[in-house]
Design a protein around this motif. Structure first.
Motif, PDB file in Angstrom:
ATOM      1  N   ILE A   1       6.509  13.117  -3.830  1.00 35.86           N
ATOM      2  CA  ILE A   1       6.938  13.457  -4.724  1.00 35.86           C
ATOM      3  C   ILE A   1       8.130  12.350  -5.437  1.00 35.86           C
ATOM      4  O   ILE A   1       8.204  12.054  -6.589  1.00 35.86           O
ATOM      5  CB  ILE A   1       7.678  14.817  -5.033  1.00 35.86           C
ATOM      6  N   ALA A   2       9.244  12.099  -5.195  1.00 35.72           N
ATOM      7  CA  ALA A   2       9.649  11.060  -5.176  1.00 35.72           C
ATOM      8  C   ALA A   2       9.156   9.198  -5.510  1.00 35.72           C
ATOM      9  O   ALA A   2       9.689   9.293  -7.348  1.00 35.72           O
ATOM     10  CB  ALA A   2      11.118  10.466  -4.240  1.00 35.72           C
ATOM     11  N   GLY A   3       8.268   9.341  -5.253  1.00 37.41           N
ATOM     12  CA  GLY A   3       7.163   7.484  -5.363  1.00 37.41           C
ATOM     13  C   GLY A   3       6.163   8.009  -6.374  1.00 37.41           C
ATOM     14  O   GLY A   3       6.316   7.304  -7.441  1.00 37.41           O
ATOM     15  N   TRP A   4       6.018   9.426  -6.808  1.00 38.14           N
ATOM     16  CA  TRP A   4       5.619   9.458  -8.566  1.00 38.14           C
ATOM     17  C   TRP A   4       5.927   9.642  -9.345  1.00 38.14           C
ATOM     18  O   TRP A   4       5.808   9.087 -10.215  1.00 38.14           O
ATOM     19  CB  TRP A   4       5.189  11.214  -8.254  1.00 38.14           C
ATOM     20  N   PHE A   5       7.763   9.833  -9.196  1.00 36.55           N
ATOM     21  CA  PHE A   5       8.641   9.338 -10.274  1.00 36.55           C
ATOM     22  C   PHE A   5       9.142   7.934 -10.217  1.00 36.55           C
ATOM     23  O   PHE A   5       9.109   7.467 -11.508  1.00 36.55           O
ATOM     24  CB  PHE A   5      10.032  10.603 -10.466  1.00 36.55           C
ATOM     25  N   LEU A   6       9.133   7.126  -9.334  1.00 38.52           N
ATOM     26  CA  LEU A   6      10.047   6.432  -9.238  1.00 38.52           C
ATOM     27  C   LEU A   6       9.188   5.121  -8.589  1.00 38.52           C
ATOM     28  O   LEU A   6       9.360   3.706  -9.872  1.00 38.52           O
ATOM     29  CB  LEU A   6      11.252   6.384  -8.158  1.00 38.52           C
ATOM     30  N   PHE A   7       7.751   5.752  -8.808  1.00 39.22           N
ATOM     31  CA  PHE A   7       6.644   3.743  -9.255  1.00 39.22           C
ATOM     32  C   PHE A   7       5.962   4.300 -10.624  1.00 39.22           C
ATOM     33  O   PHE A   7       5.857   5.729 -10.405  1.00 39.22           O
ATOM     34  CB  PHE A   7       5.906   4.166  -7.753  1.00 39.22           C
TER      35      PHE A   7
ATOM     36  N   THR B   1       2.770   2.726 -10.695  1.00 35.33           N
ATOM     37  CA  THR B   1       1.635   3.120 -10.292  1.00 35.33           C
ATOM     38  C   THR B   1       0.907   3.194  -8.964  1.00 35.33           C
ATOM     39  O   THR B   1       2.200   2.968  -8.261  1.00 35.33           O
ATOM     40  CB  THR B   1       0.278   1.983 -11.144  1.00 35.33           C
ATOM     41  N   PHE B   2      -0.100   4.070  -8.478  1.00 29.42           N
ATOM     42  CA  PHE B   2      -0.087   3.952  -7.201  1.00 29.42           C
ATOM     43  C   PHE B   2       0.392   2.278  -6.587  1.00 29.42           C
ATOM     44  O   PHE B   2       0.124   1.834  -5.353  1.00 29.42           O
ATOM     45  CB  PHE B   2      -0.863   4.907  -6.480  1.00 29.42           C
ATOM     46  N   GLU B   3      -0.597   1.474  -7.531  1.00 30.19           N
ATOM     47  CA  GLU B   3      -0.887  -0.383  -7.263  1.00 30.19           C
ATOM     48  C   GLU B   3       0.709  -0.509  -6.546  1.00 30.19           C
ATOM     49  O   GLU B   3       0.714  -1.088  -6.111  1.00 30.19           O
ATOM     50  CB  GLU B   3      -1.719  -0.524  -8.088  1.00 30.19           C
ATOM     51  N   ASP B   4       1.588  -0.187  -8.024  1.00 30.05           N
ATOM     52  CA  ASP B   4       2.546  -0.392  -7.493  1.00 30.05           C
ATOM     53  C   ASP B   4       3.142  -0.058  -5.652  1.00 30.05           C
ATOM     54  O   ASP B   4       4.260  -1.052  -5.314  1.00 30.05           O
ATOM     55  CB  ASP B   4       3.739  -0.387  -8.307  1.00 30.05           C
ATOM     56  N   PHE B   5       3.091   1.216  -5.438  1.00 27.53           N
ATOM     57  CA  PHE B   5       3.379   1.721  -4.196  1.00 27.53           C
ATOM     58  C   PHE B   5       3.054   1.072  -2.763  1.00 27.53           C
ATOM     59  O   PHE B   5       3.520  -0.032  -2.264  1.00 27.53           O
ATOM     60  CB  PHE B   5       3.288   2.576  -4.573  1.00 27.53           C
ATOM     61  N   SER B   6       1.430   0.708  -3.702  1.00 25.22           N
ATOM     62  CA  SER B   6       0.983   0.108  -2.222  1.00 25.22           C
ATOM     63  C   SER B   6       0.966  -0.863  -1.734  1.00 25.22           C
ATOM     64  O   SER B   6       0.119  -2.160  -0.880  1.00 25.22           O
ATOM     65  CB  SER B   6      -0.946   0.302  -2.738  1.00 25.22           C
ATOM     66  N   LYS B   7       1.466  -2.412  -3.276  1.00 23.66           N
ATOM     67  CA  LYS B   7       2.114  -3.035  -2.962  1.00 23.66           C
ATOM     68  C   LYS B   7       3.406  -3.510  -1.867  1.00 23.66           C
ATOM     69  O   LYS B   7       3.203  -4.352  -1.293  1.00 23.66           O
ATOM     70  CB  LYS B   7       2.799  -3.443  -4.204  1.00 23.66           C
ATOM     71  N   LEU B   8       3.376  -2.830  -1.362  1.00 26.78           N
ATOM     72  CA  LEU B   8       4.362  -2.847  -0.455  1.00 26.78           C
ATOM     73  C   LEU B   8       4.008  -2.617   1.274  1.00 26.78           C
ATOM     74  O   LEU B   8       4.879  -3.030   2.248  1.00 26.78           O
ATOM     75  CB  LEU B   8       5.386  -1.533   0.080  1.00 26.78           C
ATOM     76  N   PHE B   9       2.849  -2.230   1.071  1.00 28.90           N
ATOM     77  CA  PHE B   9       2.111  -2.604   2.171  1.00 28.90           C
ATOM     78  C   PHE B   9       1.593  -3.923   2.927  1.00 28.90           C
ATOM     79  O   PHE B   9       0.073  -4.051   1.940  1.00 28.90           O
ATOM     80  CB  PHE B   9       1.319  -1.351   2.852  1.00 28.90           C
ATOM     81  N   ILE B  10       1.395  -5.014   3.315  1.00 25.92           N
ATOM     82  CA  ILE B  10       0.856  -5.711   2.845  1.00 25.92           C
ATOM     83  C   ILE B  10       0.341  -6.716   4.675  1.00 25.92           C
ATOM     84  O   ILE B  10       0.718  -6.043   5.991  1.00 25.92           O
ATOM     85  CB  ILE B  10       2.170  -7.385   3.074  1.00 25.92           C
ATOM     86  N   TRP B  11      -1.250  -5.791   5.011  1.00 26.61           N
ATOM     87  CA  TRP B  11      -1.690  -5.608   6.406  1.00 26.61           C
ATOM     88  C   TRP B  11      -2.238  -7.035   6.597  1.00 26.61           C
ATOM     89  O   TRP B  11      -2.029  -7.332   8.337  1.00 26.61           O
ATOM     90  CB  TRP B  11      -3.157  -5.131   5.399  1.00 26.61           C
ATOM     91  N   ASP B  12      -2.599  -8.264   6.197  1.00 30.62           N
ATOM     92  CA  ASP B  12      -2.601  -9.401   6.710  1.00 30.62           C
ATOM     93  C   ASP B  12      -1.729 -10.055   6.877  1.00 30.62           C
ATOM     94  O   ASP B  12      -1.368 -11.610   6.521  1.00 30.62           O
ATOM     95  CB  ASP B  12      -3.805 -10.242   6.455  1.00 30.62           C
ATOM     96  N   ASP B  13      -0.413 -10.006   7.391  1.00 32.73           N
ATOM     97  CA  ASP B  13       1.078  -9.966   8.065  1.00 32.73           C
ATOM     98  C   ASP B  13       1.104 -10.101   9.054  1.00 32.73           C
ATOM     99  O   ASP B  13       1.411  -9.735   9.584  1.00 32.73           O
ATOM    100  CB  ASP B  13       1.366  -9.954   6.400  1.00 32.73           C
ATOM    101  N   LEU B  14       1.116 -11.444   9.352  1.00 33.49           N
ATOM    102  CA  LEU B  14       1.307 -11.857  10.862  1.00 33.49           C
ATOM    103  C   LEU B  14       2.892 -11.633  11.268  1.00 33.49           C
ATOM    104  O   LEU B  14       3.024 -11.108  12.401  1.00 33.49           O
ATOM    105  CB  LEU B  14       1.399 -13.336  11.492  1.00 33.49           C
ATOM    106  N   ASN B  15       3.605 -11.131  10.468  1.00 33.75           N
ATOM    107  CA  ASN B  15       5.356 -10.909  10.591  1.00 33.75           C
ATOM    108  C   ASN B  15       5.088  -9.428  11.013  1.00 33.75           C
ATOM    109  O   ASN B  15       6.151  -8.906  12.071  1.00 33.75           O
ATOM    110  CB  ASN B  15       5.703 -11.081   9.508  1.00 33.75           C
ATOM    111  N   ILE B  16       4.191  -8.516  10.859  1.00 34.63           N
ATOM    112  CA  ILE B  16       4.604  -7.233  11.290  1.00 34.63           C
ATOM    113  C   ILE B  16       4.146  -7.514  12.667  1.00 34.63           C
ATOM    114  O   ILE B  16       5.335  -6.928  13.498  1.00 34.63           O
ATOM    115  CB  ILE B  16       3.167  -6.501  11.233  1.00 34.63           C
ATOM    116  N   PHE B  17       4.165  -8.257  13.535  1.00 25.91           N
ATOM    117  CA  PHE B  17       4.543  -8.514  15.283  1.00 25.91           C
ATOM    118  C   PHE B  17       5.601  -9.411  15.439  1.00 25.91           C
ATOM    119  O   PHE B  17       6.090  -8.844  16.400  1.00 25.91           O
ATOM    120  CB  PHE B  17       2.381  -8.800  15.682  1.00 25.91           C
ATOM    121  N   LEU B  18       5.305 -10.613  14.527  1.00 18.84           N
ATOM    122  CA  LEU B  18       5.967 -11.132  14.863  1.00 18.84           C
ATOM    123  C   LEU B  18       7.939 -11.140  14.625  1.00 18.84           C
ATOM    124  O   LEU B  18       8.462 -11.040  15.690  1.00 18.84           O
ATOM    125  CB  LEU B  18       5.731 -12.969  14.008  1.00 18.84           C
TER     126      LEU B  18
END
Length: 194
Positions: A34-40, A42-59
């Protein structure tokens, strides 16, 4: 107030505590949506918070999570037990489930809390606001100054990691590692003490 909280918790079975934990996490996800619906915009803006091919996830996420757990375990060994007294709630949540179930619980908690506190709140209102709200939501720690200080510092640390990496997956993995390793530690420590 602490006694009233303890009485409520003690009246619940372990199964009811887990149920309430899941309901709380679902509620946090609904608030995030609900908050994301109002604060972002587009959904694309929110999805940019998730970077899947980032080694920093583990490192960064994995290493920082393990460091937090090692520091916590070290402090548990040298400080009086009362400093870590949360009314026995964590022991009751993690003593019975299988390791796989603990992984599932901590995965759900990591996703729901990080999406709300770092993804929605920190992204839109900053590190200080998100860290303070995160600490206040962990209500049971308000009754123990050490645990409250611990959760405030941890929240700022996780928030800094998010600020530094710009990747919500890093903090989700870090949060998962911390909760999972401490949950498994509680499970086996409880079984050993029996």
């Amino acid at each position: 107030m602490k006694d009233k909280y303890s009485d409520i918790v003690n009246e619940l079975s372990d199964r009811e505590l887990l149920f309430h934990l899941y309901v709380t996490q679902i509620l946090l996800l609904v608030i995030s949506i609900i908050a994301g619906w109002f604060l972002f915009d587009t959904f694309e803006d929110f999805s940019k918070l998730f970077i899947w091919d980032d080694l920093n996830i583990f490192l960064i996420g994995g290493v920082a999570g393990v460091i937090v757990v090692l520091l916590d375990v070290f402090l548990m060994r040298i400080l009086p037990q009362k400093y870590y007294d949360d009314g026995g709630l964590n022991n009751r949540i993690f003593r019975s489930p299988s390791v796989l179930h603990i992984a599932f619980i901590t995965f759900i908690v990591a996703i729901s809390e990080e999406v709300l506190f770092r993804g929605v709140i920190q992204t839109n209102y900053g590190l200080v606001v998100s860290s303070l709200i995160f600490a206040l939501v962990h209500y049971r720690y308000l009754f123990n100054w050490f645990l409250f200080l611990n959760v405030v510092l941890l929240s700022f640390f996780i928030g800094f990691i998010y600020y530094f990496t710009g990747n919500l997956l890093v903090t989700i993995f870090m949060h998962f590692i911390i909760d999972f390793l401490l949950g498994v530690s509680i499970k086996y420590r409880t079984q050993y003490n029996r």
